[in-house]
Design a protein around this motif. Structure first.
Motif, short mmCIF file in Angstrom:
data_model
loop_
_atom_site.label_atom_id
_atom_site.label_comp_id
_atom_site.label_asym_id
_atom_site.label_seq_id
_atom_site.Cartn_x
_atom_site.Cartn_y
_atom_site.Cartn_z
N VAL A 219 4.13 -5.48 9.49
CA VAL A 219 4.68 -6.22 8.34
C VAL A 219 3.62 -6.37 7.26
O VAL A 219 3.93 -6.33 6.07
N LYS A 220 2.34 -6.52 7.67
CA LYS A 220 1.28 -6.60 6.65
C LYS A 220 1.19 -5.31 5.85
O LYS A 220 1.06 -5.33 4.62
N ASN A 221 1.32 -4.16 6.55
CA ASN A 221 1.30 -2.89 5.83
C ASN A 221 2.47 -2.80 4.86
O ASN A 221 2.32 -2.34 3.73
N ILE A 222 3.65 -3.21 5.34
CA ILE A 222 4.83 -3.14 4.48
C ILE A 222 4.64 -4.01 3.25
O ILE A 222 5.00 -3.62 2.14
N GLU A 223 4.03 -5.19 3.46
CA GLU A 223 3.84 -6.06 2.30
C GLU A 223 2.92 -5.39 1.28
O GLU A 223 3.17 -5.45 0.07
N ARG B 190 11.53 -3.19 -9.60
CA ARG B 190 10.51 -4.23 -9.59
C ARG B 190 11.04 -5.48 -8.92
O ARG B 190 10.36 -6.10 -8.10
N ASN B 191 12.28 -5.87 -9.26
CA ASN B 191 12.83 -7.07 -8.64
C ASN B 191 13.02 -6.89 -7.14
O ASN B 191 12.73 -7.80 -6.36
N ALA B 192 13.52 -5.71 -6.74
CA ALA B 192 13.76 -5.47 -5.32
C ALA B 192 12.44 -5.52 -4.54
O ALA B 192 12.35 -6.13 -3.47
N MET B 193 11.39 -4.89 -5.09
CA MET B 193 10.11 -4.88 -4.39
C MET B 193 9.48 -6.27 -4.39
O MET B 193 8.80 -6.66 -3.43
N ASP B 194 9.73 -7.04 -5.45
CA ASP B 194 9.24 -8.42 -5.50
C ASP B 194 9.88 -9.23 -4.39
O ASP B 194 9.18 -9.94 -3.64
N ASN B 195 11.21 -9.13 -4.24
CA ASN B 195 11.89 -9.84 -3.16
C ASN B 195 11.39 -9.40 -1.80
O ASN B 195 11.19 -10.21 -0.90
N SER C 216 8.48 -8.16 -1.05
CA SER C 216 7.13 -8.68 -0.78
C SER C 216 7.19 -10.15 -0.38
O SER C 216 6.48 -10.58 0.53
N LYS C 217 8.07 -10.92 -1.05
CA LYS C 217 8.18 -12.34 -0.71
C LYS C 217 8.68 -12.50 0.71
O LYS C 217 8.15 -13.30 1.49
N ASN C 218 9.72 -11.71 1.06
CA ASN C 218 10.25 -11.80 2.43
C ASN C 218 9.20 -11.39 3.44
O ASN C 218 9.06 -12.03 4.50
N ALA C 219 8.43 -10.34 3.11
CA ALA C 219 7.39 -9.89 4.03
C ALA C 219 6.34 -10.98 4.21
O ALA C 219 5.86 -11.22 5.33
N MET D 177 7.64 -13.53 6.55
CA MET D 177 7.60 -13.04 7.93
C MET D 177 6.18 -13.09 8.48
O MET D 177 5.97 -13.42 9.64
N ILE D 178 5.20 -12.74 7.61
CA ILE D 178 3.81 -12.75 8.08
C ILE D 178 3.41 -14.15 8.47
O ILE D 178 2.78 -14.37 9.51
N ASP D 179 3.79 -15.15 7.64
CA ASP D 179 3.42 -16.53 7.97
C ASP D 179 4.03 -16.94 9.31
O ASP D 179 3.35 -17.52 10.17
#
Lengths: 66, 297
Positions: free
Chosen positions: B40-44, B254-259, B261-264, B267-269
């Motif tokens: 998940v860190k890589n995906i983020e 940009r919006n999709a990748m922003d969302n 990254s936020k979801n990732a 998940m990381i937390d």
């Protein structure tokens, strides 16, 4: 020249693209590089019959080999 | 909830970090969480960098859109003054999307708008109206639904800012093809703001309709020139639609990748908390073992 025969061979858009290419190639080197970017196209198209697509063909097949 | 379950599992079986086979399940749990955390860190990282790239491309695409829209406005001036008398029965639909994904609902919104337009009962069009698609993503969607109507498809547009050469090439192929139509509708995504877009349809008047309109008949026009104008205005309209759709695509990506990254990040937390709790429970168990062992002496 009132009688222009180019209409028998290609459309106005092709005519405009040919003249634009001539103008771009006549520019000075630095301007030409900038202008060439505005004229690039790597378009591919395919015909469809009855829900089945034909082969994809490059629009500018000589240029894509460069 | 998951953390509590894994904690209970770890508490009942001693030393989950040992290599003993009967504790393999617990070790897998902690190891699993570690692996998931890494991926998940890589995906983020990936989605964050895609967002940065899309932001810079968006700035450039918006500038190109401002200047490209003028072409479309020039067209609509002409068509306003030369409206067609009879509504077009058989429309050619040009659907503008692109080849790349990961950009939210761009392609499906345009596909849905096309389907709605063909099934429209207020302004009916013939059900076998030809469709020409620019972009692989919408092509796939439309070939499943309206495959019989597909006449031609184009791709390799949209890698970079679309050029007028692309639009002229498309218009050229359309005019040379033997598709029959009375009018043309271009379906594309209209750029409303950096966070929103909506599908829109722009009409282009065909050559015959132009010739028969009252505005044109008031002047002496050669047929050749009218044909040139019809072809050129088609290329103009396609160009305006292409640049606007390109800008919409970059903003949606940009919006999709922003969302993403936020979801990732969320998940990381969550996974980090889970992992730390599991690790601490394991250590506590080890300590308990050691202390009971020591107190038995």
């Amino acid at each position: 020249m009132s009688s222009a025969t180019w209409r028998n061979f290609f459309t106005y858009n092709k005519y405009a693209q040919i003249t634009a290419r001539a103008v771009r190639q006549s520019l000075k080197e630095s301007e030409r590089v900038v202008a060439e970017k505005r004229g690039t196209t790597a378009l591919k198209y395919q015909q469809w019959e009855n829900g089945v697509g034909g082969p994809q063909v490059f629009l500018n097949s000589e240029e894509d080999k460069k | 909830m998951l953390a509590r379950r894994s904690l209970a599992r770890i508490a009942t079986q001693p030393s989950p970090l040992g290599a003993a086979p009967k504790n393999a399940r617990n070790m897998a749990t902690l190891r699993e969480i570690e692996l998931r955390l890494k991926s998940v860190k890589n995906i983020e990282k990936i989605t964050k960098s895609m967002k940065m790239i899309a932001s810079t491309k968006l700035a450039k695409a918006q500038r190109a859109m401002q200047s490209g829209k003028q072409y479309g406005l020039a067209n609509s001036e002409i068509f306003q003054h030369a409206p067609s008398e009879t509504p077009a029965k058989r429309k050619l639909f040009i659907v503008v999307s692109s080849d790349k994904g990961l950009c939210g609902g761009i392609h499906s919104s345009v596909t849905k708008a096309t389907r709605r337009a063909i099934a429209n009962t207020e302004k009916p069009v013939e059900s076998d109206s030809p469709i020409m698609v620019i972009g692989d993503k919408s092509k796939v969607q439309l070939s499943r639904v309206l495959g019989k109507n597909l006449a031609m498809s184009f791709n390799q547009i949209g890698r970079d800012i679309p050029t007028f050469a692309d639009a002229a090439g498309v218009a050229d192929l359309i005019v040379k093809s033997d598709a029959k139509y009375d009018g043309i509708s271009i379906v594309y995504n209209k750029f409303i703001s950096a966070v929103s877009y909506e599908p829109d349809i722009v009409e282009v008047v065909g050559e015959n309709a132009l010739k028969e309109s009252a505005g044109f008949r008031a002047y002496e026009m050669e047929d050749d020139v009218t044909k040139d104008l019809a072809e050129f205005s088609l290329a103009n309209a396609i160009y305006a639609a292409l640049v606007e759709a390109h800008a919409c695509e970059q903003s949606a990506r940009r919006n999709a990748m922003d969302n993403a990254s936020k979801n990732a990040k969320d998940m990381i937390d969550r996974l980090t908390m889970q992992y730390n709790r599991g690790r601490q429970a394991a250590i506590t168990n080890e300590l308990v073992d050691i202390i009971t062992g020591a107190s038995a002496l």
